[in-house]
Design an enzyme around this catalytic site. Structure first.
Site, PDB file in Angstrom:
ATOM      1  N   SER A  92      -6.872 -74.818 -72.438  1.00 15.99           N
ATOM      2  CA  SER A  92      -7.935 -75.489 -71.714  1.00 15.99           C
ATOM      3  C   SER A  92      -9.110 -74.553 -71.419  1.00 15.99           C
ATOM      4  O   SER A  92      -9.691 -73.985 -72.335  1.00 15.99           O
ATOM      5  CB  SER A  92      -7.372 -76.109 -70.432  1.00 15.99           C
ATOM      6  OG  SER A  92      -8.243 -77.064 -69.885  1.00 15.99           O
ATOM      7  N   LYS A 145     -22.452 -93.271 -53.885  1.00 19.36           N
ATOM      8  CA  LYS A 145     -21.844 -92.356 -52.924  1.00 19.36           C
ATOM      9  C   LYS A 145     -20.461 -92.869 -52.536  1.00 19.36           C
ATOM     10  O   LYS A 145     -20.310 -94.030 -52.142  1.00 19.36           O
ATOM     11  CB  LYS A 145     -22.739 -92.218 -51.683  1.00 19.36           C
ATOM     12  CG  LYS A 145     -22.349 -91.086 -50.761  1.00 19.36           C
ATOM     13  CD  LYS A 145     -22.582 -89.735 -51.435  1.00 19.36           C
ATOM     14  CE  LYS A 145     -22.303 -88.587 -50.471  1.00 19.36           C
ATOM     15  NZ  LYS A 145     -22.476 -87.291 -51.132  1.00 19.36           N
TER      16      LYS A 145
END
Length: 231
Positions: A92, A145
């Site tokens: 990764s 949000k």
């Protein structure tokens, strides 16, 4: 920070990678991109260092700080040869860094390389809060949000929002590896970046690494090769 053997700086990248170093990282093992970058710059400025080996044994880590460090490694290899040595695992984010080196090697047939992909997690605590009699009221401004608030189930719109972020980072990851390894994006997608961990000779066949070397021998041959180039 790093050791120097025969003019070769050995910079360790061990454990989970984060941007900042922490008490737990030092206690249980971990690597900081800021500290790695500092060691890299010191090795580049060190007149006793003719090349750099990144000794990597890491499952990866957080995205923050990885891209900028990879860019620094890729740029630094124009100044001094840099070899990434997978000593156990280079997965990764750790591969994102290792692929930026001039050459990439594994230590043997049990070395694991790959896991090229991106993951984000949404934790839904709404049922737990309900059982404990906790009611959470979030007052927000802005359409997106708290789109994926942990205090409510993940909506389809919230999932799409997170997926978009993951896809964007993955695209950058794939394009960067293509640049580092001097191959096409299609090659990265078809051979390297499906999230799999490759082992030993598979890593060579799929183009993630350049071959197998042992660290003591690598430190000797790398020095010899560089000195021959300088003559």
């Amino acid at each position: 920070p790093y050791s120097v053997t025969n003019g070769i700086a050995l910079i360790p990248i061990m454990g989970v990678i984060t941007k900042e170093s922490s008490f737990f990282g030092k206690l249980f093992g971990g690597a900081s991109t800021l500290e790695i970058a500092e060691n890299l710059n010191k090795a580049l400025d060190d007149p006793n260092v003719v090349s750099i080996v990144l000794q990597i044994d890491s499952p990866g880590g957080s995205v923050d700080g990885i891209e900028s460090l990879a860019q620094a490694i890729y740029k630094a290899r124009q100044e001094k040869p840099i070899v990434a040595f997978a000593d156990g695992m280079m997965a990764s984010a750790a591969y994102w860094l290792g692929s930026a080196a001039s050459e990439v090697y594994i230590s043997g047939e049990t070395t694991q390389v790959g896991s090229i992909g991106v993951v984000a997690t949404h934790l839904d605590l709404s049922e737990r809060a309900k059982k404990e009699g906790i009611q959470v009221n979030e007052i927000v401004a802005g359409k997106y949000k708290r789109m994926a608030s942990p205090f409510k189930p993940l909506s389809e719109e919230g999932r799409a929002y997170i997926q978009g972020q993951v896809d964007s980072i993955y695209k950058t990851f794939v394009e960067t590896i293509a640049l580092h390894r001097n191959v096409s994006v299609d090659t990265v997608l078809s051979q390297m970046a499906d999230g799999k961990l490759f082992i030993g000779s598979q890593t060579i066949q799929n183009g993630l690494v350049d071959g197998v070397k042992y660290l003591p021998k690598l430190l000797k041959t790398e020095r010899k090769q560089i000195m021959n180039q300088l003559e």
